[in-house]
Design a protein around this motif. Structure first.
Motif, PDB file in Angstrom:
ATOM      1  N   SER A   1      -0.124   0.846   8.727  1.00  0.00           N
ATOM      2  CA  SER A   1      -1.003   1.758   9.620  1.00  0.00           C
ATOM      3  C   SER A   1      -0.636   1.903  10.783  1.00  0.00           C
ATOM      4  CB  SER A   1      -2.483   1.170   9.228  1.00  0.00           C
ATOM      5  OG  SER A   1      -2.640  -0.040   9.600  1.00  0.00           O
TER       6      SER A   1
ATOM      7  N   SER B   1      -8.492   2.236   5.137  1.00  0.00           N
ATOM      8  CA  SER B   1      -7.534   3.587   5.218  1.00  0.00           C
ATOM      9  C   SER B   1      -6.424   3.709   4.144  1.00  0.00           C
ATOM     10  CB  SER B   1      -7.077   3.568   6.686  1.00  0.00           C
ATOM     11  OG  SER B   1      -8.098   3.708   7.328  1.00  0.00           O
ATOM     12  N   ASP B   2      -5.535   2.473   3.927  1.00  0.00           N
ATOM     13  CA  ASP B   2      -4.623   2.238   3.037  1.00  0.00           C
ATOM     14  C   ASP B   2      -4.448   0.764   2.515  1.00  0.00           C
ATOM     15  OD1 ASP B   2      -2.336   2.717   1.800  1.00  0.00           O
ATOM     16  OD2 ASP B   2      -0.996   3.231   3.386  1.00  0.00           O
TER      17      ASP B   2
ATOM     18  N   ARG C   1      -8.287  -0.440   8.659  1.00  0.00           N
ATOM     19  CA  ARG C   1      -6.960  -0.534   8.114  1.00  0.00           C
ATOM     20  C   ARG C   1      -6.854  -0.694   6.557  1.00  0.00           C
ATOM     21  NH1 ARG C   1      -3.213  -3.628  12.530  1.00  0.00           N
ATOM     22  NH2 ARG C   1      -3.562  -2.044  14.089  1.00  0.00           N
TER      23      ARG C   1
END
Length: 86
Positions: free
Chosen positions: A76, A68-69, A65
């Motif tokens: 997320s 990812s962001d 997570r």
């Protein structure tokens, strides 16, 4: 910042080792060759290994997570469970 020693590795790093040991314990218990005391000891160890594996998976999900962001990891989407606990 001090580096962790090999004995203090993260749960993610120890996941495969813990999972393999857990599988071996299950095989021994399923064989039925252990005494009651040995079975209880194996069960206690197995519960501890299971918890270590769960913690490792949770940390791995968090790391994914964050990658990812990194600005908003809380927004997320959670991973879908593929377990068959039914």
């Amino acid at each position: 910042m001090a580096k962790k020693s090999p004995n203090e590795a993260s749960p993610v790093a120890q996941f495969e080792q813990s999972l393999e040991e857990l599988e071996q314990l299950v095989e021994k218990m399923e064989a039925g060759d252990l005494s009651l005391e040995q079975s209880l000891t194996a069960y206690e160890r197995g519960v501890g290994l299971y918890r270590q594996c769960q913690q490792a998976l949770e940390q791995a999900q968090l790391r994914v997570r964050l990658v990812s962001d990194p600005a908003q990891p809380e927004k997320s989407e959670p991973f879908e469970s593929t377990s068959n606990d039914d």
